[in-house]
Design an enzyme around this catalytic site. Structure first.
Site, PDB file in Angstrom:
ATOM      1  N   ASP A   7      19.615   1.673  -1.439  1.00 45.48           N
ATOM      2  CA  ASP A   7      18.473   1.895  -2.347  1.00 45.48           C
ATOM      3  C   ASP A   7      18.792   3.124  -3.212  1.00 45.48           C
ATOM      4  O   ASP A   7      19.679   3.917  -2.886  1.00 45.48           O
ATOM      5  CB  ASP A   7      17.170   2.131  -1.567  1.00 45.48           C
ATOM      6  CG  ASP A   7      15.968   2.264  -2.509  1.00 45.48           C
ATOM      7  OD1 ASP A   7      15.916   1.563  -3.527  1.00 45.48           O
ATOM      8  OD2 ASP A   7      15.080   3.100  -2.243  1.00 45.48           O
ATOM      9  N   TYR A  39      15.768   4.689 -10.416  1.00 46.57           N
ATOM     10  CA  TYR A  39      16.457   3.685 -11.222  1.00 46.57           C
ATOM     11  C   TYR A  39      15.491   2.996 -12.192  1.00 46.57           C
ATOM     12  O   TYR A  39      15.914   2.439 -13.196  1.00 46.57           O
ATOM     13  CB  TYR A  39      17.043   2.591 -10.320  1.00 46.57           C
ATOM     14  CG  TYR A  39      18.375   2.908  -9.686  1.00 46.57           C
ATOM     15  CD1 TYR A  39      18.860   4.213  -9.612  1.00 46.57           C
ATOM     16  CD2 TYR A  39      19.149   1.891  -9.144  1.00 46.57           C
ATOM     17  CE1 TYR A  39      20.083   4.479  -9.008  1.00 46.57           C
ATOM     18  CE2 TYR A  39      20.363   2.143  -8.550  1.00 46.57           C
ATOM     19  CZ  TYR A  39      20.826   3.439  -8.477  1.00 46.57           C
ATOM     20  OH  TYR A  39      22.036   3.687  -7.884  1.00 46.57           O
ATOM     21  N   GLY A  40      14.206   3.018 -11.830  1.00 45.77           N
ATOM     22  CA  GLY A  40      13.211   2.204 -12.538  1.00 45.77           C
ATOM     23  C   GLY A  40      13.036   2.522 -14.005  1.00 45.77           C
ATOM     24  O   GLY A  40      12.474   1.739 -14.750  1.00 45.77           O
ATOM     25  N   CYS A  70      16.423  -2.639  -2.865  1.00 43.38           N
ATOM     26  CA  CYS A  70      15.942  -2.013  -4.099  1.00 43.38           C
ATOM     27  C   CYS A  70      15.646  -3.161  -5.055  1.00 43.38           C
ATOM     28  O   CYS A  70      16.564  -3.886  -5.463  1.00 43.38           O
ATOM     29  CB  CYS A  70      17.046  -1.119  -4.652  1.00 43.38           C
ATOM     30  SG  CYS A  70      16.661  -0.400  -6.254  1.00 43.38           S
ATOM     31  N   THR A  72      14.656  -2.957  -8.074  1.00 38.90           N
ATOM     32  CA  THR A  72      15.120  -2.656  -9.422  1.00 38.90           C
ATOM     33  C   THR A  72      16.575  -3.108  -9.576  1.00 38.90           C
ATOM     34  O   THR A  72      16.926  -3.778 -10.555  1.00 38.90           O
ATOM     35  CB  THR A  72      14.962  -1.149  -9.697  1.00 38.90           C
ATOM     36  OG1 THR A  72      13.608  -0.791  -9.389  1.00 38.90           O
ATOM     37  CG2 THR A  72      15.260  -0.802 -11.129  1.00 38.90           C
ATOM     38  N   GLU A 162       9.738  10.462  -3.930  1.00 38.81           N
ATOM     39  CA  GLU A 162      11.015  11.161  -3.718  1.00 38.81           C
ATOM     40  C   GLU A 162      10.823  12.674  -3.606  1.00 38.81           C
ATOM     41  O   GLU A 162      11.547  13.343  -2.892  1.00 38.81           O
ATOM     42  CB  GLU A 162      12.008  10.845  -4.854  1.00 38.81           C
ATOM     43  CG  GLU A 162      12.573   9.433  -4.810  1.00 38.81           C
ATOM     44  CD  GLU A 162      13.527   9.179  -3.630  1.00 38.81           C
ATOM     45  OE1 GLU A 162      14.200  10.128  -3.184  1.00 38.81           O
ATOM     46  OE2 GLU A 162      13.566   8.037  -3.147  1.00 38.81           O
ATOM     47  N   CYS A 194       8.512  -3.018  -4.954  1.00 43.05           N
ATOM     48  CA  CYS A 194       9.418  -1.861  -4.949  1.00 43.05           C
ATOM     49  C   CYS A 194       9.441  -1.379  -3.512  1.00 43.05           C
ATOM     50  O   CYS A 194       8.372  -1.251  -2.892  1.00 43.05           O
ATOM     51  CB  CYS A 194       8.901  -0.761  -5.874  1.00 43.05           C
ATOM     52  SG  CYS A 194       9.767   0.819  -5.689  1.00 43.05           S
ATOM     53  N   THR A 195      10.637  -1.123  -2.977  1.00 47.33           N
ATOM     54  CA  THR A 195      10.712  -0.784  -1.546  1.00 47.33           C
ATOM     55  C   THR A 195      10.148   0.607  -1.241  1.00 47.33           C
ATOM     56  O   THR A 195       9.975   0.953  -0.074  1.00 47.33           O
ATOM     57  CB  THR A 195      12.153  -0.912  -1.021  1.00 47.33           C
ATOM     58  OG1 THR A 195      13.023  -0.174  -1.896  1.00 47.33           O
ATOM     59  CG2 THR A 195      12.582  -2.358  -0.965  1.00 47.33           C
ATOM     60  N   HIS A 196       9.864   1.399  -2.265  1.00 49.55           N
ATOM     61  CA  HIS A 196       9.172   2.667  -2.012  1.00 49.55           C
ATOM     62  C   HIS A 196       7.686   2.430  -1.684  1.00 49.55           C
ATOM     63  O   HIS A 196       7.054   3.261  -1.043  1.00 49.55           O
ATOM     64  CB  HIS A 196       9.247   3.594  -3.229  1.00 49.55           C
ATOM     65  CG  HIS A 196      10.557   4.307  -3.396  1.00 49.55           C
ATOM     66  ND1 HIS A 196      11.713   3.661  -3.740  1.00 49.55           N
ATOM     67  CD2 HIS A 196      10.883   5.620  -3.281  1.00 49.55           C
ATOM     68  CE1 HIS A 196      12.700   4.548  -3.837  1.00 49.55           C
ATOM     69  NE2 HIS A 196      12.213   5.739  -3.557  1.00 49.55           N
TER      70      HIS A 196
HETATM   71  N1  DGL Z   1      12.918   1.388  -4.360  1.00 51.02           N
HETATM   72  C1  DGL Z   1      13.482   0.813  -5.516  1.00 51.02           C
HETATM   73  C2  DGL Z   1      12.901  -0.527  -5.845  1.00 51.02           C
HETATM   74  O1  DGL Z   1      12.649  -1.283  -4.903  1.00 51.02           O
HETATM   75  C3  DGL Z   1      13.876   1.687  -6.643  1.00 51.02           C
HETATM   76  C4  DGL Z   1      12.901   2.513  -7.329  1.00 51.02           C
HETATM   77  C5  DGL Z   1      13.507   3.402  -8.380  1.00 51.02           C
HETATM   78  O2  DGL Z   1      14.555   4.010  -8.136  1.00 51.02           O
HETATM   79  O3  DGL Z   1      12.909   3.484  -9.451  1.00 51.02           O
HETATM   80  O4  DGL Z   1      12.713  -0.899  -6.974  1.00 51.02           O
END
Ligand code: DGL
Length: 270
Positions: A7, A39-40, A70, A72, A162, A194-196
């Site tokens: 991720d 990354y988003g 992830c 994204t 984060e 989103c896994t967050h």
């Molecule tokens: N946790 C990630 C997802 O599932 C990435 C989020 C990010 O870095 O913006 O999209």
């Protein structure tokens, strides 16, 4: 027999936790690209280049199979990686499909034509890059007909998580849910894409109300992976060590991860 979990940051730990509980015998190697998160807000080429660098590091750690925990990266880079980059003896799998199979009431790998499903109005919460890719709508259209999807790009939530600023994350979740409900007042289901976001699942559920079924990925991905490995035990790589790798600052990342998983996690420099 290691398997890699990738991720951009701490979000994939929600998936790691579920897969470790489901398969305690498998050593998982986690890679968080904290130096480049989130990354988003990046473009697709950038996400592709960062993701392949991370996956190469996981191959070096003895993982032949890597899960992009992830959305994204799964949305913006996975198809291109699978089509032109992943060698024949390795696999990279994403986290989108298990979620869409659950929403569309399908078993793993059921490729029958799209059909009507119970959920008619679906709210998608994801990062700006995932929403822009429209990968969710594309995968859904292969499996279901007549589903109305309203997507909300949840800017700022990943940064707040984060940074460990859960008060800000909660306020942002409420305002993104409000914005979504203005566009779609009565969703039947909501996807935390989103896994967050499972770290904020309670807040999403509260803001949406108890009538909305919230789909969150971790346990769905764990079931799919267990099923995959039962059929493809040859994809367990040679690695034997459980590792937590980060491109960020290991002490800060370890403290944040320990707070989220409520158990001691020690990251080392990737
Ligand atoms: N946790 C990630 C997802 O599932 C990435 C989020 C990010 O870095 O913006 O999209």
């Amino acid at each position: 027999m290691a398997v890699g979990i990738f991720d951009s940051g701490v979000g994939g730990l929600t998936v790691l936790d579920a897969v470790e509980k489901r398969m305690p015998e498998v050593p998982f190697v986690y890679f968080g690209d904290h130096a480049h998160a989130p990354y988003g807000v990046r473009d697709a080429d950038d996400i592709y280049n960062l993701t392949i660098a991370a996956v190469e590091r996981l191959w070096e750690a003895g993982c032949d199979l890597v899960i992009l925990a992830c959305n994204t990266a799964s949305a913006a880079a996975l198809r291109r990686m699978q089509e032109s980059w992943v060698p024949k003896d390795k696999r990279v799998l994403g986290v989108f499909v298990p979620l869409i199979e659950a929403l569309t009431e399908r078993q793993w790998g059921d490729n029958s034509p799209p059909r009507e499903v119970a959920a008619k109005h679906v709210a998608l919460f994801a990062t700006p890059a995932t929403v822009a890719s429209r990968a969710f709508q594309r995968e859904l259209a292969f499996r279901a007909i007549g589903v109305d999807v309203e997507a909300q790009a949840c800017g700022g939530v990943v940064d707040a998580i984060e940074e460990g600023d859960l008060i800000l994350a909660e306020a942002l979740v409420r305002s993104h849910v409000d914005a979504l409900l203005r566009k779609m007042p009565k969703p039947d289901a909501a996807i935390l894409g989103c896994t967050h976001y499972p770290l904020m699942e309670e807040q999403f559920q509260q803001a949406l109300g108890s009538d909305v079924k919230v789909f969150s990925q971790a346990s769905l991905v764990a079931e799919s992976l267990a099923d995959y490995l039962a059929r493809r035990p040859d994809m367990l790589g040679q690695g034997t060590d459980r590792l937590f790798l980060t491109t960020g600052e290991p002490k800060r990342v370890s403290d944040n991860a320990t707070q989220f998983l409520r158990r001691k996690i020690t990251f080392q420099a990737a």
